[in-house]
Scaffold this motif. Structure first.
Motif, PDB file in Angstrom:
ATOM      1  N   ARG A   1       0.823  -1.218   0.000  1.00  0.00           N
ATOM      2  CA  ARG A   1       0.000   0.000   0.000  1.00  0.00           C
ATOM      3  C   ARG A   1       0.859   1.272   0.000  1.00  0.00           C
ATOM      4  O   ARG A   1       0.339   2.363  -0.243  1.00  0.00           O
ATOM      5  CB  ARG A   1      -0.965  -0.006   1.179  1.00  0.00           C
ATOM      6  N   TYR A   2       2.165   1.145   0.233  1.00  0.00           N
ATOM      7  CA  TYR A   2       3.068   2.295   0.166  1.00  0.00           C
ATOM      8  C   TYR A   2       3.578   2.553  -1.256  1.00  0.00           C
ATOM      9  O   TYR A   2       4.513   3.318  -1.449  1.00  0.00           O
ATOM     10  CB  TYR A   2       4.272   2.086   1.080  1.00  0.00           C
ATOM     11  N   GLY A   3       3.004   1.901  -2.238  1.00  0.00           N
ATOM     12  CA  GLY A   3       3.403   2.148  -3.613  1.00  0.00           C
ATOM     13  C   GLY A   3       4.252   1.059  -4.226  1.00  0.00           C
ATOM     14  O   GLY A   3       4.814   1.242  -5.304  1.00  0.00           O
ATOM     15  N   MET A   4       4.359  -0.091  -3.530  1.00  0.00           N
ATOM     16  CA  MET A   4       5.087  -1.243  -4.060  1.00  0.00           C
ATOM     17  C   MET A   4       6.490  -0.862  -4.553  1.00  0.00           C
ATOM     18  O   MET A   4       6.802  -0.933  -5.735  1.00  0.00           O
ATOM     19  CB  MET A   4       4.280  -1.913  -5.180  1.00  0.00           C
ATOM     20  N   PRO A   5       7.365  -0.428  -3.648  1.00  0.00           N
ATOM     21  CA  PRO A   5       8.711   0.022  -4.039  1.00  0.00           C
ATOM     22  C   PRO A   5       9.595  -1.138  -4.482  1.00  0.00           C
ATOM     23  O   PRO A   5       9.300  -2.309  -4.218  1.00  0.00           O
ATOM     24  CB  PRO A   5       9.244   0.657  -2.755  1.00  0.00           C
ATOM     25  N   GLN A   6      10.696  -0.812  -5.113  1.00  0.00           N
ATOM     26  CA  GLN A   6      11.659  -1.821  -5.547  1.00  0.00           C
ATOM     27  C   GLN A   6      12.315  -2.489  -4.335  1.00  0.00           C
ATOM     28  O   GLN A   6      12.648  -1.831  -3.352  1.00  0.00           O
ATOM     29  CB  GLN A   6      12.730  -1.175  -6.420  1.00  0.00           C
ATOM     30  N   ILE A   7      12.508  -3.802  -4.409  1.00  0.00           N
ATOM     31  CA  ILE A   7      13.207  -4.570  -3.381  1.00  0.00           C
ATOM     32  C   ILE A   7      14.276  -5.405  -4.068  1.00  0.00           C
ATOM     33  O   ILE A   7      14.044  -5.941  -5.157  1.00  0.00           O
ATOM     34  CB  ILE A   7      12.256  -5.500  -2.602  1.00  0.00           C
ATOM     35  N   ILE A   8      15.429  -5.523  -3.439  1.00  0.00           N
ATOM     36  CA  ILE A   8      16.495  -6.376  -3.957  1.00  0.00           C
ATOM     37  C   ILE A   8      16.785  -7.483  -2.949  1.00  0.00           C
ATOM     38  O   ILE A   8      16.962  -7.219  -1.753  1.00  0.00           O
ATOM     39  CB  ILE A   8      17.771  -5.559  -4.226  1.00  0.00           C
ATOM     40  N   HIS A   9      16.810  -8.716  -3.426  1.00  0.00           N
ATOM     41  CA  HIS A   9      17.223  -9.867  -2.629  1.00  0.00           C
ATOM     42  C   HIS A   9      18.461 -10.481  -3.262  1.00  0.00           C
ATOM     43  O   HIS A   9      18.503 -10.685  -4.484  1.00  0.00           O
ATOM     44  CB  HIS A   9      16.113 -10.929  -2.568  1.00  0.00           C
ATOM     45  N   ARG A  10      19.432 -10.784  -2.441  1.00  0.00           N
ATOM     46  CA  ARG A  10      20.656 -11.431  -2.917  1.00  0.00           C
ATOM     47  C   ARG A  10      20.692 -12.882  -2.464  1.00  0.00           C
ATOM     48  O   ARG A  10      20.356 -13.194  -1.316  1.00  0.00           O
ATOM     49  CB  ARG A  10      21.885 -10.678  -2.398  1.00  0.00           C
ATOM     50  N   TRP A  11      21.110 -13.741  -3.377  1.00  0.00           N
ATOM     51  CA  TRP A  11      21.281 -15.166  -3.073  1.00  0.00           C
ATOM     52  C   TRP A  11      22.713 -15.527  -3.461  1.00  0.00           C
ATOM     53  O   TRP A  11      23.002 -15.810  -4.614  1.00  0.00           O
ATOM     54  CB  TRP A  11      20.267 -15.986  -3.868  1.00  0.00           C
ATOM     55  N   GLY A  12      23.618 -15.444  -2.508  1.00  0.00           N
ATOM     56  CA  GLY A  12      25.014 -15.601  -2.830  1.00  0.00           C
ATOM     57  C   GLY A  12      25.470 -14.462  -3.734  1.00  0.00           C
ATOM     58  O   GLY A  12      25.310 -13.281  -3.398  1.00  0.00           O
ATOM     59  N   GLU A  13      25.995 -14.803  -4.892  1.00  0.00           N
ATOM     60  CA  GLU A  13      26.436 -13.789  -5.847  1.00  0.00           C
ATOM     61  C   GLU A  13      25.309 -13.323  -6.765  1.00  0.00           C
ATOM     62  O   GLU A  13      25.490 -12.391  -7.546  1.00  0.00           O
ATOM     63  CB  GLU A  13      27.589 -14.346  -6.704  1.00  0.00           C
ATOM     64  N   GLN A  14      24.169 -13.974  -6.670  1.00  0.00           N
ATOM     65  CA  GLN A  14      23.049 -13.646  -7.546  1.00  0.00           C
ATOM     66  C   GLN A  14      22.210 -12.519  -6.935  1.00  0.00           C
ATOM     67  O   GLN A  14      21.988 -12.485  -5.722  1.00  0.00           O
ATOM     68  CB  GLN A  14      22.179 -14.880  -7.786  1.00  0.00           C
TER      69      GLN A  14
END
Length: 514
Positions: A464-477
């Motif tokens: 509801r806050y505008g669906m901001p960008q999120i980054i998830h890291r999986w090791g080097e990915q």
């Protein structure tokens, strides 16, 4: 009577995909409760979210948001857990085929869609049968009010999993509204999805009627210190629903009702019992907490995804190597760094990672566990404990946010001051003053994140806050959830679509590559 209730409860928990008739009174009268008290027991057995693992309600939510991260240390997984890890990685990286990947790997499918509808079925059964049982008007009103409150809560959770945010597109497809316990033959049962707005309207209708009925009861029946739905629970849920609908006026009104009309009190984090070896963390999800309004849900529901270990090796001085085990998923750096000096919530709300080899807590690594009962090693403790609660802290945040949006900034600041004074060391607490406009609203969002962390609310708030960008890291990915990404709305599980051919799948993002 007990035998009858148990038989009825088993019938109530039939899946909505069943082809059989459901509780037909004319043919199954021997299974129907005869009085309101028996119906109340049936409601407890079939419609309340308990501490056990009968239905999962929100195992994915904390896995999707920005309060969690994959451990930064070089790692290896046990070969025995690789299929589980592939399933978890699919959810953690917002893959559109996450449920297919889970099923392909033999990972137990937490079908939250069917879990919620099973509980809704139990609530609907109580509502359908209330007119056929003996009892006083007050006894019947009590059962109806609880049933409507539970149904409203489940639909609120469903529509926020599987429908677009209300303030983004209320005409988008939500979830089917099933408002009775009749199970027709399967070809007639296949239901289409109502819009997000229609689902929210039903939620508000149910909560309004539940509130009206609770107000017909004596004060001692409006709230009792147990895990049953109560009037203040209804009022806090109404405040939350109105907040999501951006009905700021009513969100503030109902938050104030919870704060002013009941005897709940904020817990002062400065005055908690001293931690012990056996109980290093205070259990906030307990009726012993003066903030708790309603308890629900199982610990395993919150931890089934997060509780995973990784292995890594360190080389010693003499060339020997030692294998260590760490938590695979921990509280994100971004969350931990948001706590200011003197804010006690970081240490009280979130458990530190436990070093199983040296038998001490790591000082710089925080898990995704907290607020509920934890063991001596900071791990979730026991299936007999509740994991989640409606509590007073949320009411102050709802009031602050609603007031800030309703140009009542003095009320917003006052609510924040009252809450935060109980969360900071006294000599380090800086009263929030002079904040106005967007700066005040941003401050409230940040406080909401810290206060409600790992309670299943952050993902919904981000939506509801505008669906901001999120980054998830999986090791080097590196995986990115873009702003307004389709994956901010969960896909409907494949198992559900197979059973109901009339259901339309949500728009899906392309498969994510690192």
């Amino acid at each position: 009577m007990k035998r009858i209730i148990y038989i009825l409860t088993g019938i109530v928990l039939l899946s909505l995909s069943s082809c059989s008739d459901f509780l037909e009174p004319k043919s199954q009268s021997e299974y129907v409760p005869k009085d309101a008290n028996a119906l109340q027991e049936m409601l407890i057995g079939s419609a309340y979210p308990k501490q056990d693992k009968s239905n999962f309600l929100l195992p994915f939510l904390s896995f999707l948001d920005d309060d969690i991260q994959f451990h930064k240390t070089d790692y290896e997984f046990s070969i025995n857990s690789l299929k589980n890890i592939e399933a978890k990685q699919a959810v953690y990286t917002w893959q559109p085929d996450m449920f297919f990947i889970m099923e392909r790997n033999g990972y137990p499918l937490q079908n939250i869609w069917e879990g919620y509808y099973n509980y809704i079925l139990g609530a609907n059964a109580a509502l359908d049968y209330i007119g056929d049982v003996n009892g006083t008007e007050a006894e019947k009103n009590y059962v109806i009010a609880q049933s409507l409150g539970l149904r409203a809560f489940y639909y609120f959770m469903l529509v926020n999993h599987f429908g677009a945010p209300y303030n983004y597109n209320k005409q988008a497809l939500g979830v089917p509204l099933k408002l009775d316990s009749n199970l027709l033959p399967e070809d007639q049962l296949l239901m289409t999805r109502n819009t997000v707005e229609e689902v929210y309207n039903q939620i508000v209708d149910d909560l309004n009627e539940a509130e009206r009925l609770f107000l017909t009861l004596s004060k001692d029946k409006q709230y009792e210190p147990n895990y049953l739905v109560s009037l203040p629970m209804i009022q806090l849920l109404k405040s939350r629903v109105f907040l999501y609908m951006e009905n700021w006026k009513d969100a503030a009104i109902y938050a104030n009702k919870v704060i002013k009309e009941w005897s709940f009190a904020l817990v002062d984090l400065n005055n908690l019992p001293s931690p012990t070896v056996a109980e290093p963390y205070y259990n906030f999800t307990s009726l012993k907490s003066s903030e708790v309004i309603w308890l629900y849900g199982s610990v395993s529901d919150l931890t089934v995804f997060n509780d995973e270990s990784v292995e890594y090796e360190e080389e010693g001085y003499f060339g020997n190597t030692t294998t260590y085990y760490r938590e695979a998923f921990i509280a994100s750096d971004n969350l931990i760094e948001s706590f200011e000096d003197g804010d006690l919530r970081k240490e009280k709300y979130i458990a530190k990672e436990f070093n199983k080899d040296d038998k001490v807590f790591y000082e710089d690594s925080y898990t995704t566990f907290g607020k509920y009962k934890l063991s001596a090693t900071g791990e979730p403790s026991g299936s007999e404990n509740f994991a989640l609660s409606f509590r007073l802290g949320e009411a102050y945040l709802n009031l602050a946010e609603a007031a800030a949006h309703n140009n009542d900034e003095s009320t917003a600041l006052s609510a924040l001051k009252t809450l935060l004074a109980k969360r900071y060391e006294p000599d380090k607490f800086v009263e929030p003053t002079g904040l106005t406009g967007d700066a005040l609203k941003t401050f409230i969002k940040n406080e909401r994140r810290k206060e409600l962390c790992f309670e299943g609310q952050r993902w919904f708030d981000l939506r509801r806050y505008g669906m901001p960008q999120i980054i998830h890291r999986w090791g080097e990915q590196v995986y990115t959830l873009k702003q307004n990404d389709p994956s901010y709305t969960m896909p409907i599980p494949d198992a559900v679509l197979i059973k109901n051919k009339k259901l339309e799948q949500n728009p899906l993002a392309p498969k994510r590559e690192s």
